[in-house]
Scaffold this motif. Structure first.
Motif, PDB file in Angstrom:
ATOM      1  N   HIS A  42      -1.787   4.481 -11.625  1.00  0.00           N
ATOM      2  CA  HIS A  42      -2.260   3.096 -11.546  1.00  0.00           C
ATOM      3  C   HIS A  42      -2.821   2.644 -12.890  1.00  0.00           C
ATOM      4  O   HIS A  42      -2.560   1.511 -13.340  1.00  0.00           O
ATOM      5  CB  HIS A  42      -3.324   2.993 -10.459  1.00  0.00           C
ATOM      6  CG  HIS A  42      -3.964   1.641 -10.363  1.00  0.00           C
ATOM      7  ND1 HIS A  42      -3.279   0.510 -10.018  1.00  0.00           N
ATOM      8  CD2 HIS A  42      -5.264   1.247 -10.579  1.00  0.00           C
ATOM      9  CE1 HIS A  42      -4.098  -0.525 -10.015  1.00  0.00           C
ATOM     10  NE2 HIS A  42      -5.307  -0.112 -10.360  1.00  0.00           N
ATOM     11  N   ARG A  58      -5.634   8.232   8.303  1.00  0.00           N
ATOM     12  CA  ARG A  58      -5.504   6.901   7.705  1.00  0.00           C
ATOM     13  C   ARG A  58      -6.827   6.306   7.216  1.00  0.00           C
ATOM     14  O   ARG A  58      -6.879   5.750   6.106  1.00  0.00           O
ATOM     15  CB  ARG A  58      -4.816   5.948   8.682  1.00  0.00           C
ATOM     16  CG  ARG A  58      -4.648   4.550   8.103  1.00  0.00           C
ATOM     17  CD  ARG A  58      -3.883   3.617   9.021  1.00  0.00           C
ATOM     18  NE  ARG A  58      -3.790   2.303   8.405  1.00  0.00           N
ATOM     19  CZ  ARG A  58      -2.695   1.559   8.370  1.00  0.00           C
ATOM     20  NH1 ARG A  58      -1.572   2.013   8.904  1.00  0.00           N
ATOM     21  NH2 ARG A  58      -2.710   0.374   7.805  1.00  0.00           N
ATOM     22  N   ALA A  62      -6.625   4.922   3.451  1.00  0.00           N
ATOM     23  CA  ALA A  62      -6.428   3.488   3.271  1.00  0.00           C
ATOM     24  C   ALA A  62      -7.328   2.880   2.187  1.00  0.00           C
ATOM     25  O   ALA A  62      -6.844   2.097   1.356  1.00  0.00           O
ATOM     26  CB  ALA A  62      -6.635   2.763   4.602  1.00  0.00           C
ATOM     27  N   PRO A  63      -8.637   3.210   2.130  1.00  0.00           N
ATOM     28  CA  PRO A  63      -9.463   2.638   1.054  1.00  0.00           C
ATOM     29  C   PRO A  63      -9.009   3.076  -0.340  1.00  0.00           C
ATOM     30  O   PRO A  63      -9.135   2.315  -1.302  1.00  0.00           O
ATOM     31  CB  PRO A  63     -10.870   3.162   1.372  1.00  0.00           C
ATOM     32  CG  PRO A  63     -10.831   3.538   2.805  1.00  0.00           C
ATOM     33  CD  PRO A  63      -9.444   4.022   3.058  1.00  0.00           C
ATOM     34  N   ALA A  65      -5.868   3.798  -1.152  1.00  0.00           N
ATOM     35  CA  ALA A  65      -4.652   3.030  -1.434  1.00  0.00           C
ATOM     36  C   ALA A  65      -5.000   1.624  -1.906  1.00  0.00           C
ATOM     37  O   ALA A  65      -4.380   1.086  -2.839  1.00  0.00           O
ATOM     38  CB  ALA A  65      -3.779   2.978  -0.181  1.00  0.00           C
ATOM     39  N   GLU A  66      -6.018   1.041  -1.287  1.00  0.00           N
ATOM     40  CA  GLU A  66      -6.451  -0.296  -1.703  1.00  0.00           C
ATOM     41  C   GLU A  66      -7.009  -0.267  -3.119  1.00  0.00           C
ATOM     42  O   GLU A  66      -6.773  -1.194  -3.912  1.00  0.00           O
ATOM     43  CB  GLU A  66      -7.502  -0.819  -0.725  1.00  0.00           C
ATOM     44  CG  GLU A  66      -7.955  -2.244  -1.010  1.00  0.00           C
ATOM     45  CD  GLU A  66      -8.923  -2.769   0.037  1.00  0.00           C
ATOM     46  OE1 GLU A  66      -9.462  -3.877  -0.179  1.00  0.00           O
ATOM     47  OE2 GLU A  66      -9.145  -2.080   1.051  1.00  0.00           O
ATOM     48  N   GLU A  67      -7.732   0.794  -3.453  1.00  0.00           N
ATOM     49  CA  GLU A  67      -8.342   0.896  -4.787  1.00  0.00           C
ATOM     50  C   GLU A  67      -7.296   0.897  -5.893  1.00  0.00           C
ATOM     51  O   GLU A  67      -7.532   0.355  -6.979  1.00  0.00           O
ATOM     52  CB  GLU A  67      -9.191   2.164  -4.861  1.00  0.00           C
ATOM     53  CG  GLU A  67      -9.949   2.321  -6.159  1.00  0.00           C
ATOM     54  CD  GLU A  67     -10.882   3.517  -6.155  1.00  0.00           C
ATOM     55  OE1 GLU A  67     -11.111   4.086  -7.247  1.00  0.00           O
ATOM     56  OE2 GLU A  67     -11.382   3.881  -5.074  1.00  0.00           O
ATOM     57  N   GLU A  69      -4.347  -0.470  -5.533  1.00  0.00           N
ATOM     58  CA  GLU A  69      -3.456  -1.613  -5.261  1.00  0.00           C
ATOM     59  C   GLU A  69      -2.066  -1.171  -4.816  1.00  0.00           C
ATOM     60  O   GLU A  69      -1.050  -1.733  -5.231  1.00  0.00           O
ATOM     61  CB  GLU A  69      -3.349  -2.506  -6.506  1.00  0.00           C
ATOM     62  CG  GLU A  69      -4.689  -3.037  -6.977  1.00  0.00           C
ATOM     63  CD  GLU A  69      -4.582  -3.834  -8.260  1.00  0.00           C
ATOM     64  OE1 GLU A  69      -4.625  -5.083  -8.189  1.00  0.00           O
ATOM     65  OE2 GLU A  69      -4.451  -3.208  -9.331  1.00  0.00           O
ATOM     66  N   GLU A  71       1.252  -0.903  -2.924  1.00  0.00           N
ATOM     67  CA  GLU A  71       2.036  -1.942  -2.255  1.00  0.00           C
ATOM     68  C   GLU A  71       2.507  -1.497  -0.873  1.00  0.00           C
ATOM     69  O   GLU A  71       2.883  -2.343  -0.043  1.00  0.00           O
ATOM     70  CB  GLU A  71       3.231  -2.320  -3.135  1.00  0.00           C
ATOM     71  CG  GLU A  71       2.808  -2.928  -4.461  1.00  0.00           C
ATOM     72  CD  GLU A  71       3.981  -3.295  -5.355  1.00  0.00           C
ATOM     73  OE1 GLU A  71       5.105  -3.466  -4.836  1.00  0.00           O
ATOM     74  OE2 GLU A  71       3.779  -3.398  -6.578  1.00  0.00           O
ATOM     75  N   LEU A  73       1.531   1.500   2.308  1.00  0.00           N
ATOM     76  CA  LEU A  73       0.771   2.595   2.891  1.00  0.00           C
ATOM     77  C   LEU A  73       1.520   3.009   4.146  1.00  0.00           C
ATOM     78  O   LEU A  73       1.561   2.267   5.127  1.00  0.00           O
ATOM     79  CB  LEU A  73      -0.661   2.164   3.220  1.00  0.00           C
ATOM     80  CG  LEU A  73      -1.552   3.214   3.876  1.00  0.00           C
ATOM     81  CD1 LEU A  73      -1.734   4.423   2.959  1.00  0.00           C
ATOM     82  CD2 LEU A  73      -2.907   2.616   4.255  1.00  0.00           C
TER      83      LEU A  73
END
Length: 267
Positions: A42, A58, A62-63, A65-67, A69, A71, A73
């Protein structure tokens, strides 16, 4: 060949992942080696797809993956028929192309992992080989058709593949097979511009490593022996992986590359 100033400038410009798309498999939490890889990719500009094992995992993934960004998950349990196909069908429909894949998965049944190799059950050995070795081959097979412009494929190993390490047991021969698979696939896929790498970190306090017997003593011993007087962490592995995924590393393929501060050099 003489490298002139212009080609050096081009080389430095190749040390980026801007515009490249990658799949990261194996993040369990923020101590995972795969997480170090995701963060580094990233930082170099890559677009990412990240997988999680199941619904229980998950919320932990998930957090993260958000960190970075991410596209996509996507669920991926390598033991469930059809899930690998679903991941690659999703990426093909969305991206149409893939530039790198990180496989950071290892597993053996606990009884077989903590017992002697000679006592390992046949079922346990086959499970360890399927999840820790063959699953990398399966991912590479699915990735190949999407790597239209070449790409890079990564897995994780350990020097217990080359030497007998107390407490490593069944994973020694499994990782040896994984490294052999890496060499073979590097030769097979090289003509398409696809590079294959095995990264070999030293002991790290990851979720997977916690199942090894005597792991705490293994970690302490490695720290004492390290020529650099410190242990590599997941970000060290991640930055190495990210560099190898750039075009600047286009002539590197097929080897097990140690990222352990030199621990493997000292007996």
């Amino acid at each position: 060949m003489t490298i002139n100033a212009r080609s050096f400038k081009e080389l430095s410009g190749a040390m980026t992942l801007e515009g490249k798309r990658g799949l990261i498999v194996g993040i369990a939490n923020d101590h995972s080696i795969a997480w170090g890889c995701a963060r580094a990719c990233h930082a170099l500009g890559a677009r990412l797809a990240i997988t999680y094992l199941n619904e229980k995992a998950r919320p932990h993934v998930a957090p993260l993956a958000e960190e970075v960004e991410a596209e996509h998950l996507l669920p991926l349990d390598l033991r469930i028929d059809g899930q690998i196909d679903h991941v690659f069908e999703t990426l093909e429909a969305s991206w149409g192309q893939l530039d790198f894949v990180v496989h950071s998965v290892a597993y053996a049944p606990l009884d077989d992992l903590r017992g002697r190799l000679v006592d390992c059950s046949e079922a346990g050995f086959l499970d360890a080989m399927a999840l820790s070795c063959y699953s990398f081959i399966a991912l590479c097979k699915r990735a190949e058709p999407l790597m239209h412009d070449g790409g890079s494929l990564f897995t994780m190993t350990y020097h217990g593949s080359q030497q007998v390490v107390e407490g490593y047991h069944v994973m020694g021969p499994v990782k040896a097979a994984l490294e052999a698979a890496t060499r073979s696939m590097a030769a097979e896929l090289g003509p398409k511009g696809i590079r294959v790498h095995a990264l070999s970190p030293g002991p790290m306090p990851t979720r997977a490593a916690s199942g090894l017997s005597h792991f705490d003593s293994l970690l302490q011993e490695a720290s004492n022996r390290s020529p650099s007087r410190e242990m590599a962490d997941v970000d060290d592995v991640g930055m190495t992986m990210a560099y190898l995924a750039t075009d600047a590393a286009r002539m590197l393929t097929g080897d097990a590359l140690y990222v352990d501060g030199g621990v493997h050099l000292v007996s």
